[in-house]
Scaffold this motif. Structure first.
Motif, PDB file in Angstrom:
ATOM      1  N   ALA A  48       0.824  -1.211   0.000  1.00  0.00           N
ATOM      2  CA  ALA A  48       0.000   0.000   0.000  1.00  0.00           C
ATOM      3  C   ALA A  48       0.858   1.260   0.000  1.00  0.00           C
ATOM      4  O   ALA A  48       0.469   2.273  -0.586  1.00  0.00           O
ATOM      5  N   ARG A  49       2.004   1.201   0.626  1.00  0.00           N
ATOM      6  CA  ARG A  49       2.900   2.378   0.679  1.00  0.00           C
ATOM      7  C   ARG A  49       3.435   2.757  -0.697  1.00  0.00           C
ATOM      8  O   ARG A  49       3.843   3.897  -0.919  1.00  0.00           O
ATOM      9  N   LYS A  50       3.436   1.805  -1.616  1.00  0.00           N
ATOM     10  CA  LYS A  50       3.996   2.036  -2.953  1.00  0.00           C
ATOM     11  C   LYS A  50       2.952   2.519  -3.957  1.00  0.00           C
ATOM     12  O   LYS A  50       3.296   2.818  -5.095  1.00  0.00           O
ATOM     13  N   LEU A  51       1.687   2.596  -3.550  1.00  0.00           N
ATOM     14  CA  LEU A  51       0.611   2.977  -4.472  1.00  0.00           C
ATOM     15  C   LEU A  51       0.538   4.487  -4.654  1.00  0.00           C
ATOM     16  O   LEU A  51       0.873   5.255  -3.740  1.00  0.00           O
ATOM     17  N   ARG A  52       0.082   4.903  -5.835  1.00  0.00           N
ATOM     18  CA  ARG A  52      -0.201   6.319  -6.069  1.00  0.00           C
ATOM     19  C   ARG A  52      -1.370   6.723  -5.177  1.00  0.00           C
ATOM     20  O   ARG A  52      -2.125   5.876  -4.699  1.00  0.00           O
ATOM     21  N   ALA A  53      -1.570   8.008  -4.976  1.00  0.00           N
ATOM     22  CA  ALA A  53      -2.590   8.515  -4.053  1.00  0.00           C
ATOM     23  C   ALA A  53      -4.000   7.978  -4.321  1.00  0.00           C
ATOM     24  O   ALA A  53      -4.653   7.512  -3.385  1.00  0.00           O
ATOM     25  N   PRO A  54      -4.509   8.020  -5.564  1.00  0.00           N
ATOM     26  CA  PRO A  54      -5.872   7.509  -5.772  1.00  0.00           C
ATOM     27  C   PRO A  54      -5.996   6.016  -5.437  1.00  0.00           C
ATOM     28  O   PRO A  54      -6.965   5.582  -4.816  1.00  0.00           O
ATOM     29  N   ALA A  55      -5.017   5.238  -5.836  1.00  0.00           N
ATOM     30  CA  ALA A  55      -5.051   3.799  -5.560  1.00  0.00           C
ATOM     31  C   ALA A  55      -4.844   3.534  -4.067  1.00  0.00           C
ATOM     32  O   ALA A  55      -5.449   2.608  -3.511  1.00  0.00           O
ATOM     33  N   ALA A  56      -4.034   4.345  -3.408  1.00  0.00           N
ATOM     34  CA  ALA A  56      -3.813   4.181  -1.968  1.00  0.00           C
ATOM     35  C   ALA A  56      -5.106   4.462  -1.188  1.00  0.00           C
ATOM     36  O   ALA A  56      -5.436   3.751  -0.232  1.00  0.00           O
ATOM     37  N   ALA A  57      -5.825   5.496  -1.632  1.00  0.00           N
ATOM     38  CA  ALA A  57      -7.108   5.802  -0.980  1.00  0.00           C
ATOM     39  C   ALA A  57      -8.102   4.669  -1.222  1.00  0.00           C
ATOM     40  O   ALA A  57      -8.844   4.269  -0.317  1.00  0.00           O
ATOM     41  N   LEU A  58      -8.107   4.141  -2.442  1.00  0.00           N
ATOM     42  CA  LEU A  58      -8.973   3.020  -2.760  1.00  0.00           C
ATOM     43  C   LEU A  58      -8.595   1.800  -1.920  1.00  0.00           C
ATOM     44  O   LEU A  58      -9.467   1.118  -1.375  1.00  0.00           O
ATOM     45  N   TYR A  59      -7.312   1.542  -1.785  1.00  0.00           N
ATOM     46  CA  TYR A  59      -6.840   0.415  -0.976  1.00  0.00           C
ATOM     47  C   TYR A  59      -7.317   0.569   0.471  1.00  0.00           C
ATOM     48  O   TYR A  59      -7.794  -0.398   1.070  1.00  0.00           O
ATOM     49  N   ALA A  60      -7.204   1.757   1.012  1.00  0.00           N
ATOM     50  CA  ALA A  60      -7.627   1.986   2.405  1.00  0.00           C
ATOM     51  C   ALA A  60      -9.123   1.716   2.565  1.00  0.00           C
ATOM     52  O   ALA A  60      -9.548   1.029   3.502  1.00  0.00           O
ATOM     53  N   GLY A  61      -9.915   2.236   1.642  1.00  0.00           N
ATOM     54  CA  GLY A  61     -11.361   2.022   1.711  1.00  0.00           C
ATOM     55  C   GLY A  61     -11.746   0.569   1.507  1.00  0.00           C
ATOM     56  O   GLY A  61     -12.591   0.024   2.229  1.00  0.00           O
ATOM     57  N   GLU A  62     -11.117  -0.077   0.548  1.00  0.00           N
ATOM     58  CA  GLU A  62     -11.420  -1.478   0.252  1.00  0.00           C
ATOM     59  C   GLU A  62     -10.948  -2.397   1.382  1.00  0.00           C
ATOM     60  O   GLU A  62     -11.601  -3.392   1.684  1.00  0.00           O
ATOM     61  N   SER A  63      -9.823  -2.068   1.996  1.00  0.00           N
ATOM     62  CA  SER A  63      -9.358  -2.919   3.099  1.00  0.00           C
ATOM     63  C   SER A  63     -10.295  -2.789   4.301  1.00  0.00           C
ATOM     64  O   SER A  63     -10.578  -3.779   4.986  1.00  0.00           O
ATOM     65  N   LEU A  64     -10.812  -1.599   4.541  1.00  0.00           N
ATOM     66  CA  LEU A  64     -11.793  -1.421   5.613  1.00  0.00           C
ATOM     67  C   LEU A  64     -13.076  -2.183   5.303  1.00  0.00           C
ATOM     68  O   LEU A  64     -13.618  -2.886   6.162  1.00  0.00           O
ATOM     69  N   ALA A  65     -13.557  -2.080   4.066  1.00  0.00           N
ATOM     70  CA  ALA A  65     -14.768  -2.799   3.662  1.00  0.00           C
ATOM     71  C   ALA A  65     -14.552  -4.310   3.719  1.00  0.00           C
ATOM     72  O   ALA A  65     -15.433  -5.060   4.157  1.00  0.00           O
ATOM     73  N   LEU A  66     -13.372  -4.767   3.309  1.00  0.00           N
ATOM     74  CA  LEU A  66     -13.049  -6.189   3.344  1.00  0.00           C
ATOM     75  C   LEU A  66     -13.043  -6.707   4.781  1.00  0.00           C
ATOM     76  O   LEU A  66     -13.622  -7.752   5.080  1.00  0.00           O
ATOM     77  N   THR A  67     -12.416  -5.959   5.664  1.00  0.00           N
ATOM     78  CA  THR A  67     -12.367  -6.354   7.073  1.00  0.00           C
ATOM     79  C   THR A  67     -13.767  -6.412   7.664  1.00  0.00           C
ATOM     80  O   THR A  67     -14.126  -7.365   8.366  1.00  0.00           O
ATOM     81  N   THR A  68     -14.573  -5.418   7.365  1.00  0.00           N
ATOM     82  CA  THR A  68     -15.954  -5.388   7.861  1.00  0.00           C
ATOM     83  C   THR A  68     -16.745  -6.569   7.320  1.00  0.00           C
ATOM     84  O   THR A  68     -17.454  -7.253   8.058  1.00  0.00           O
ATOM     85  N   ARG A  69     -16.630  -6.815   6.022  1.00  0.00           N
ATOM     86  CA  ARG A  69     -17.341  -7.938   5.398  1.00  0.00           C
ATOM     87  C   ARG A  69     -16.934  -9.256   6.040  1.00  0.00           C
ATOM     88  O   ARG A  69     -17.780 -10.083   6.394  1.00  0.00           O
TER      89      ARG A  69
END
Length: 172
Positions: A48-69
């Motif tokens: 995640a540290r290596k991702l560009r800003a838009p993809a990093a934000a997407l990763y953060a949101g998707e990882s939160l959604a994945l954990t919740t799911r």
């Protein structure tokens, strides 16, 4: 289930929830929770540290959604196992089940380019969780229909059997 004439009908969903297939589903779900946690705490964090800003934000949101799911799915699996082992009554399980939010996500779809930039291992975890959720939701819907709804066609055995067959073959 029993019809008004006293004839026993088969609950395919109830049988599936008490079967070796459920044990396999439970193991798969818990393993996915562990695998995902290990990934997010280790290789996923580095990636995640290596991702560009838009993809990093997407990763953060998707990882939160994945954990919740996954927590929702694990909770459902634990409730079902508690019922199967007699640790909880059906009424207790139904009460706790109502607190779960299986598949009630309403998020906008990410752009294909940003999604493609996410690490392949992370995308695979997202897909595994989605497939597991689909299977659990189908089983849950069948169990809820069997446990909560009045028996369809209780006065007519033919209608009751047709309903059972439709449920068994996923046509409801």
């Amino acid at each position: 289930m029993t019809t008004t004439s006293g004839a026993k009908t088969i609950s395919f969903a109830g049988h599936a929830a008490n079967s070796p297939q459920f044990d396999a589903l439970y193991s798969e779900g818990m393993s996915l929770v562990e695998t995902t946690a290990a990934y997010l705490d280790g290789p996923g964090r580095s990636a995640a540290r290596k991702l560009r800003a838009p993809a990093a934000a997407l990763y953060a949101g998707e990882s939160l959604a994945l954990t919740t799911r996954l927590m929702q799915l694990a909770s459902w699996l634990l409730l079902q196992r508690s019922l199967n082992t007699g640790e909880m009554s059906r009424e207790q399980v139904m009460q706790e089940r109502r607190k779960l939010a299986l598949g009630q996500e309403s998020r906008s779809a990410p752009s294909a380019a940003d999604f493609a930039e996410l690490p392949a291992a992370f995308r695979e975890l997202l897909e595994q969780a989605r497939r597991l959720e689909v299977r659990i939701r189908k089983l849950d819907e069948s169990l809820m229909r069997d446990n909560l709804l009045p028996e369809a066609g209780a006065g007519n055995q033919v209608i009751a059997q047709i309903d059972l067959l439709q449920t068994a073959f996923g046509r409801r």
